[in-house]
Design a protein around this motif. Sequence first.
Motif, PDB file in Angstrom:
ATOM      1  N   SER A 277       0.323  -0.961   0.113  1.00 53.85           N
ATOM      2  CA  SER A 277      -0.169   0.029  -0.048  1.00 53.85           C
ATOM      3  C   SER A 277       0.884   1.188   0.001  1.00 53.85           C
ATOM      4  N   GLY A 278       2.167   0.934  -0.276  1.00 54.37           N
ATOM      5  CA  GLY A 278       3.194   2.048   0.283  1.00 54.37           C
ATOM      6  C   GLY A 278       4.458   2.300   1.026  1.00 54.37           C
ATOM      7  N   THR A 279       4.422   3.696   1.924  1.00 54.64           N
ATOM      8  CA  THR A 279       5.571   3.697   2.364  1.00 54.64           C
ATOM      9  C   THR A 279       5.212   4.284   3.405  1.00 54.64           C
ATOM     10  N   LYS A 280       5.510   3.470   4.776  1.00 56.31           N
ATOM     11  CA  LYS A 280       4.957   4.161   6.149  1.00 56.31           C
ATOM     12  C   LYS A 280       5.998   4.050   6.693  1.00 56.31           C
ATOM     13  N   THR A 281       6.537   5.562   7.318  1.00 52.06           N
ATOM     14  CA  THR A 281       7.077   6.533   8.519  1.00 52.06           C
ATOM     15  C   THR A 281       7.003   6.361   9.971  1.00 52.06           C
ATOM     16  N   PHE A 282       7.201   5.731  10.826  1.00 47.79           N
ATOM     17  CA  PHE A 282       7.138   5.944  11.882  1.00 47.79           C
ATOM     18  C   PHE A 282       8.044   6.342  12.809  1.00 47.79           C
ATOM     19  N   PHE A 283       8.237   7.470  13.804  1.00 47.89           N
ATOM     20  CA  PHE A 283       9.373   8.313  13.811  1.00 47.89           C
ATOM     21  C   PHE A 283       9.305   7.643  15.625  1.00 47.89           C
ATOM     22  N   THR A 284       8.667   6.565  16.280  1.00 46.81           N
ATOM     23  CA  THR A 284       9.069   5.983  17.358  1.00 46.81           C
ATOM     24  C   THR A 284       8.135   4.396  17.488  1.00 46.81           C
ATOM     25  N   LEU A 285       8.683   3.220  17.836  1.00 46.62           N
ATOM     26  CA  LEU A 285       7.488   2.730  18.427  1.00 46.62           C
ATOM     27  C   LEU A 285       5.975   2.084  18.405  1.00 46.62           C
ATOM     28  N   ALA A 286       5.589   3.005  18.879  1.00 46.32           N
ATOM     29  CA  ALA A 286       5.037   3.282  19.884  1.00 46.32           C
ATOM     30  C   ALA A 286       3.847   3.980  18.729  1.00 46.32           C
ATOM     31  N   ASP A 287       3.711   4.613  17.887  1.00 47.57           N
ATOM     32  CA  ASP A 287       3.260   4.955  16.672  1.00 47.57           C
ATOM     33  C   ASP A 287       3.067   4.157  15.853  1.00 47.57           C
ATOM     34  N   ALA A 288       4.179   3.552  15.681  1.00 46.74           N
ATOM     35  CA  ALA A 288       4.332   2.178  15.087  1.00 46.74           C
ATOM     36  C   ALA A 288       3.354   0.661  15.310  1.00 46.74           C
ATOM     37  N   ILE A 289       2.981   0.469  16.589  1.00 46.40           N
ATOM     38  CA  ILE A 289       1.742  -0.605  17.232  1.00 46.40           C
ATOM     39  C   ILE A 289       1.262  -0.980  15.928  1.00 46.40           C
ATOM     40  N   PRO A 290      -0.152  -0.028  15.871  1.00 45.97           N
ATOM     41  CA  PRO A 290      -1.483  -0.394  15.225  1.00 45.97           C
ATOM     42  C   PRO A 290      -0.981  -1.016  13.955  1.00 45.97           C
ATOM     43  N   THR A 291       0.119  -1.047  13.025  1.00 49.97           N
ATOM     44  CA  THR A 291       0.751  -0.813  11.930  1.00 49.97           C
ATOM     45  C   THR A 291       1.650  -2.061  12.215  1.00 49.97           C
TER      46      THR A 291
END
Length: 77
Positions: free
Chosen positions: A39-53
Motif C-alpha cells: 500500500s506504500g511506504t510508512k515512516t514512524f518516528f517512534t515504535l509507539a506510533d507503529a504499534i497499530p500497523t
Amino acid sequence: MAEVHTRRRRVWEVIKQLKEKNIEPKSPFPAQLRIHLESGTKTFFTLADAIPTLKELGIHIQLEDREELLKELMKDH
C-alpha cells in the motif's frame, strides 16, 4: 546518546521480525522505522506510533513504562 542507542536497538529487534515476514524495513537516523508495504511506504518516528500497523502485520511489541507515558502524554496534543 544512550537513549538513542536503546531506541535503535529496539527498532532493530522489530526490523528482524519484519524481515522474517518478507517485509522490507529500514531505520533512518536516529531511531525511526520505515516499512515498505504494498500500500506504500510508512515512516514512524517512534515504535509507539507503529504499534497499530505492526499489530496488523502480526508483530507485537511491549513498550517500556517511559514509552507508555510519553505515548499517553502525546495523545493530548
